[in-house]
Write an enzyme that holds these catalytic residues in place. Sequence first.
Site, short mmCIF file in Angstrom:
data_model
loop_
_atom_site.label_atom_id
_atom_site.label_comp_id
_atom_site.label_asym_id
_atom_site.label_seq_id
_atom_site.Cartn_x
_atom_site.Cartn_y
_atom_site.Cartn_z
N ASP A 117 0.61 -1.28 -0.21
CA ASP A 117 0.01 0.02 -0.43
C ASP A 117 1.40 1.21 0.09
OD1 ASP A 117 -2.26 -1.68 0.29
OD2 ASP A 117 -2.79 -1.54 2.50
N ASP A 133 -7.03 -0.91 -4.44
CA ASP A 133 -8.29 -1.22 -3.73
C ASP A 133 -9.00 -0.32 -4.16
OD1 ASP A 133 -6.54 -2.79 -1.89
OD2 ASP A 133 -5.72 -1.03 -0.75
#
Length: 176
Positions: A117, A133
């Site tokens: 991330d 995401d």
Amino acid sequence: MKEHIRHFIYLCILIVIDQASKYWAKAALSAGNAITIIPKVLKLQYHENSGAVWGILQGKAGALSILTIFILAALFFVYLHIPKDKKYTVLKLVFLLIAAGAVGNMIDRIHYNYVVDFIYFELINFPVFNIADSYVTVASALIIILAIFYYKDEDLAFLEQMFRKKKTGKQDNANR
């Protein structure tokens, strides 16, 4: 058939974009470097998430990968049953976004045992996330918008019919 091939190419492109962005994040940000895009609002910083959304199910990469495979199978099954009418093209593309996000994060879980991330909205202290995401989030919002404002109940009746056929087949077998 041409549409399925075109959609598969789109899926691959979306996955490559996600994986390239994560490769870049690992190379450019993993040493603790952060890049401020908008001060006190948006920054890029490296984070390894060994769980699912918002860090739940930490350390369960294997279980999450298996769950992802089941979700992908269900998406694929429904995708193949979406009517060929042009009005469903947007719905098919939304399914591709969800699949691309799921595959992108599953690749990370299988390869690294965590998901890379790197996008952080500092303004609202939102959990760090990635392109995959974003695909899933945007697709989910689009499904809600389509269901409320675009498709009518009869447009989505194919879903009910799809599952009703299966039940009828099971009942016929039980009666024999």
